[in-house]
Design a protein around this motif. Structure first.
Motif, PDB file in Angstrom:
ATOM      1  N   PHE A 159       0.829  -1.202   0.000  1.00  0.00           N
ATOM      2  CA  PHE A 159       0.000   0.000   0.000  1.00  0.00           C
ATOM      3  C   PHE A 159       0.865   1.253   0.000  1.00  0.00           C
ATOM      4  N   ARG A 160       2.037   1.188   0.641  1.00  0.00           N
ATOM      5  CA  ARG A 160       2.945   2.332   0.642  1.00  0.00           C
ATOM      6  C   ARG A 160       3.327   2.733  -0.779  1.00  0.00           C
ATOM      7  N   LEU A 161       3.642   1.751  -1.603  1.00  0.00           N
ATOM      8  CA  LEU A 161       4.002   2.035  -2.995  1.00  0.00           C
ATOM      9  C   LEU A 161       2.827   2.635  -3.757  1.00  0.00           C
ATOM     10  N   LYS A 162       1.634   2.091  -3.506  1.00  0.00           N
ATOM     11  CA  LYS A 162       0.430   2.613  -4.154  1.00  0.00           C
ATOM     12  C   LYS A 162       0.165   4.057  -3.730  1.00  0.00           C
ATOM     13  N   ALA A 163       0.315   4.335  -2.426  1.00  0.00           N
ATOM     14  CA  ALA A 163       0.067   5.686  -1.916  1.00  0.00           C
ATOM     15  C   ALA A 163       1.079   6.672  -2.467  1.00  0.00           C
ATOM     16  N   ARG A 164       2.346   6.290  -2.504  1.00  0.00           N
ATOM     17  CA  ARG A 164       3.375   7.173  -3.063  1.00  0.00           C
ATOM     18  C   ARG A 164       3.096   7.477  -4.529  1.00  0.00           C
ATOM     19  N   PHE A 165       2.715   6.441  -5.285  1.00  0.00           N
ATOM     20  CA  PHE A 165       2.413   6.625  -6.701  1.00  0.00           C
ATOM     21  C   PHE A 165       1.273   7.627  -6.885  1.00  0.00           C
ATOM     22  N   GLY A 166       0.225   7.488  -6.062  1.00  0.00           N
ATOM     23  CA  GLY A 166      -0.925   8.360  -6.206  1.00  0.00           C
ATOM     24  C   GLY A 166      -0.668   9.779  -5.755  1.00  0.00           C
ATOM     25  N   LEU A 167      -0.105   9.931  -4.552  1.00  0.00           N
ATOM     26  CA  LEU A 167       0.031  11.263  -3.965  1.00  0.00           C
ATOM     27  C   LEU A 167       1.257  12.019  -4.453  1.00  0.00           C
ATOM     28  N   ARG A 168       2.301  11.282  -4.866  1.00  0.00           N
ATOM     29  CA  ARG A 168       3.535  11.962  -5.256  1.00  0.00           C
ATOM     30  C   ARG A 168       3.766  11.992  -6.758  1.00  0.00           C
ATOM     31  N   LEU A 169       2.910  11.288  -7.523  1.00  0.00           N
ATOM     32  CA  LEU A 169       3.054  11.303  -8.984  1.00  0.00           C
ATOM     33  C   LEU A 169       1.749  11.699  -9.671  1.00  0.00           C
ATOM     34  N   VAL A 170       0.663  10.944  -9.392  1.00  0.00           N
ATOM     35  CA  VAL A 170      -0.595  11.216 -10.091  1.00  0.00           C
ATOM     36  C   VAL A 170      -1.161  12.596  -9.728  1.00  0.00           C
ATOM     37  N   LEU A 171      -1.199  12.926  -8.444  1.00  0.00           N
ATOM     38  CA  LEU A 171      -1.752  14.222  -8.053  1.00  0.00           C
ATOM     39  C   LEU A 171      -0.925  15.388  -8.595  1.00  0.00           C
ATOM     40  N   PRO A 172       0.412  15.369  -8.498  1.00  0.00           N
ATOM     41  CA  PRO A 172       1.184  16.458  -9.108  1.00  0.00           C
ATOM     42  C   PRO A 172       0.974  16.573 -10.610  1.00  0.00           C
ATOM     43  N   LEU A 173       0.833  15.443 -11.303  1.00  0.00           N
ATOM     44  CA  LEU A 173       0.571  15.494 -12.743  1.00  0.00           C
ATOM     45  C   LEU A 173      -0.792  16.115 -13.025  1.00  0.00           C
ATOM     46  N   GLY A 174      -1.776  15.775 -12.185  1.00  0.00           N
ATOM     47  CA  GLY A 174      -3.095  16.385 -12.339  1.00  0.00           C
ATOM     48  C   GLY A 174      -3.032  17.885 -12.155  1.00  0.00           C
ATOM     49  N   ILE A 175      -2.263  18.337 -11.170  1.00  0.00           N
ATOM     50  CA  ILE A 175      -2.103  19.773 -10.940  1.00  0.00           C
ATOM     51  C   ILE A 175      -1.473  20.430 -12.162  1.00  0.00           C
ATOM     52  N   LEU A 176      -0.461  19.768 -12.729  1.00  0.00           N
ATOM     53  CA  LEU A 176       0.246  20.305 -13.879  1.00  0.00           C
ATOM     54  C   LEU A 176      -0.669  20.461 -15.092  1.00  0.00           C
ATOM     55  N   PHE A 177      -1.494  19.442 -15.351  1.00  0.00           N
ATOM     56  CA  PHE A 177      -2.288  19.443 -16.572  1.00  0.00           C
ATOM     57  C   PHE A 177      -3.714  19.968 -16.399  1.00  0.00           C
ATOM     58  N   LYS A 178      -4.287  19.836 -15.199  1.00  0.00           N
ATOM     59  CA  LYS A 178      -5.668  20.255 -14.988  1.00  0.00           C
ATOM     60  C   LYS A 178      -5.812  21.421 -14.017  1.00  0.00           C
ATOM     61  N   GLY A 179      -4.790  21.653 -13.214  1.00  0.00           N
ATOM     62  CA  GLY A 179      -4.850  22.751 -12.271  1.00  0.00           C
ATOM     63  C   GLY A 179      -5.417  22.379 -10.919  1.00  0.00           C
ATOM     64  N   TYR A 180      -5.654  21.066 -10.696  1.00  0.00           N
ATOM     65  CA  TYR A 180      -6.137  20.597  -9.395  1.00  0.00           C
ATOM     66  C   TYR A 180      -5.731  19.141  -9.190  1.00  0.00           C
ATOM     67  N   GLY A 181      -5.864  18.658  -7.968  1.00  0.00           N
ATOM     68  CA  GLY A 181      -5.511  17.282  -7.661  1.00  0.00           C
ATOM     69  C   GLY A 181      -6.616  16.328  -8.070  1.00  0.00           C
ATOM     70  N   VAL A 182      -6.297  15.389  -8.947  1.00  0.00           N
ATOM     71  CA  VAL A 182      -7.315  14.479  -9.496  1.00  0.00           C
ATOM     72  C   VAL A 182      -7.493  13.262  -8.584  1.00  0.00           C
ATOM     73  N   SER A 183      -7.795  13.510  -7.330  1.00  0.00           N
ATOM     74  CA  SER A 183      -7.905  12.428  -6.350  1.00  0.00           C
ATOM     75  C   SER A 183      -9.078  11.499  -6.630  1.00  0.00           C
ATOM     76  N   ALA A 184     -10.099  11.981  -7.330  1.00  0.00           N
ATOM     77  CA  ALA A 184     -11.266  11.139  -7.618  1.00  0.00           C
ATOM     78  C   ALA A 184     -10.891   9.923  -8.465  1.00  0.00           C
ATOM     79  N   VAL A 185      -9.953  10.082  -9.384  1.00  0.00           N
ATOM     80  CA  VAL A 185      -9.574   8.949 -10.233  1.00  0.00           C
ATOM     81  C   VAL A 185      -8.824   7.891  -9.430  1.00  0.00           C
ATOM     82  N   LEU A 186      -8.311   8.269  -8.276  1.00  0.00           N
ATOM     83  CA  LEU A 186      -7.605   7.333  -7.408  1.00  0.00           C
ATOM     84  C   LEU A 186      -8.529   6.710  -6.365  1.00  0.00           C
ATOM     85  N   GLY A 187      -9.811   7.110  -6.390  1.00  0.00           N
ATOM     86  CA  GLY A 187     -10.741   6.615  -5.391  1.00  0.00           C
ATOM     87  C   GLY A 187     -10.527   7.238  -4.033  1.00  0.00           C
TER      88      GLY A 187
END
Length: 298
Positions: A159-187
């Motif tokens: 779960f640590r690897l999953k959490a790091r992937f979501g919070l430290r990669l997916v969310l920053p990418l969402g901020i970069l491309f959409k302007g907000y954290g795309v936490s909904a796609v991560l559930g």
């Protein structure tokens, strides 16, 4: 209309919609439920988890009001009814939820009920930030449900690897491309303002959670001053609030009387509890335990 939606609508109908103004002028929307039965107790400020809207808690809040408590639940700035305008335009930070939003909600409830203290019931992040509140002395008792620092190093490896992937990669990418954290796609609940999502990942990586907000501002750090008795309830099948991450949170309040209770689903006839399900009607068997902790009987 589904049964769940119908129940939520009935609970909302029994609640008073209220407006809360923060020190910086930000306006929050909440619901106030006056005590409607049971043995009278202190008012309860119900602070949501990250990305969870207040409507999720309304059925529980209605039940808690029936036990004798006035209850206030609200949305943080940038979430649910407290989002004003496009999400990408929100300047909200995670620390604002503690330093401004919880402070204002606490003061509002004290004024409305004419009481000197309240009980703070926080779900996950809702219980993690009392060390940022200058009015923390107005909290008679804190009960944290699924409350921890979410410290990556305190999670099991998978779960640590999953959490790091979501919070430290997916969310920053969402901020970069959409302007907000795309936490909904991560559930992970509602999409988040960029500042909230960014700090969320940083704090979970560092450990110590809200202490990271005030490392350079000791005058705003109340962690060592907090003497509010606190109880954390966390499920044995919770991948986020583990014994290690709960301990990481409680260590940040050295002067407080504190305890952590690890709850096994099977002991309550449940298949699972996890991080979120405590407040669902399907898990109402757990609600008396929460109410008991609020009154200090656990």
């Amino acid at each position: 209309m589904t049964e769940q939606t119908s129940a939520s609508s009935k609970a909302e109908g029994a609640a008073e919609r209220v407006d809360i103004t923060c020190a910086d002028g930000a306006r929050l929307q909440g619901h106030f439920l006056p005590a409607s039965g049971g043995t009278p107790g202190l008012p309860v400020l119900l602070c949501p988890a990250t990305g969870v809207r207040q409507h999720f808690y309304l059925r529980f809040a209605t039940w808690l009001a029936q036990q004798g408590h006035d209850v206030l639940v609200f949305d943080y700035r940038g979430i649910g009814l407290s989002l004003h305008g496009p999400l990408r335009a929100s300047q909200a930070r995670l620390q604002d939820w503690g330093q401004l939003d919880q402070v204002a909600a606490l003061d509002w409830l004290l004024h409305r009920t004419a009481r000197e203290q309240v009980l703070l019931l926080g779900h996950s992040a809702g219980a993690q930030m009392i060390g940022l509140l200058p009015n923390h002395g107005k909290v008679a008792r804190l009960v944290g449900v699924s409350a921890s620092t979410g410290w990556f190093s305190g999670m099991r490896l998978g779960f640590r690897l999953k959490a790091r992937f979501g919070l430290r990669l997916v969310l920053p990418l969402g901020i970069l491309f959409k302007g907000y954290g795309v936490s909904a796609v991560l559930g992970l609940g509602e999409n988040l303002p960029a500042g909230v999502a960014r700090q969320w990942g940083q704090w979970c990586a560092a450990g110590g959670y809200a202490t990271n907000a005030i490392r350079q501002h000791p005058e705003r750090d109340f962690h060592a001053q907090v003497r509010t008795p606190m109880t954390v309830l966390h499920a044995a099948d919770d991948d986020i609030a583990t014994p290690a991450t709960v301990a990481d949170l409680l260590r940040t309040f050295p002067a407080a009387q504190k305890q952590a209770l690890r709850v096994k689903p099977a002991q309550h006839g449940l298949k699972s509890i996890g991080h979120i399900d405590w407040f669902r009607s399907s898990h109402q068997v757990l609600w008396p335990m929460i109410a008991g902790a609020l009154r200090g009987s656990n």
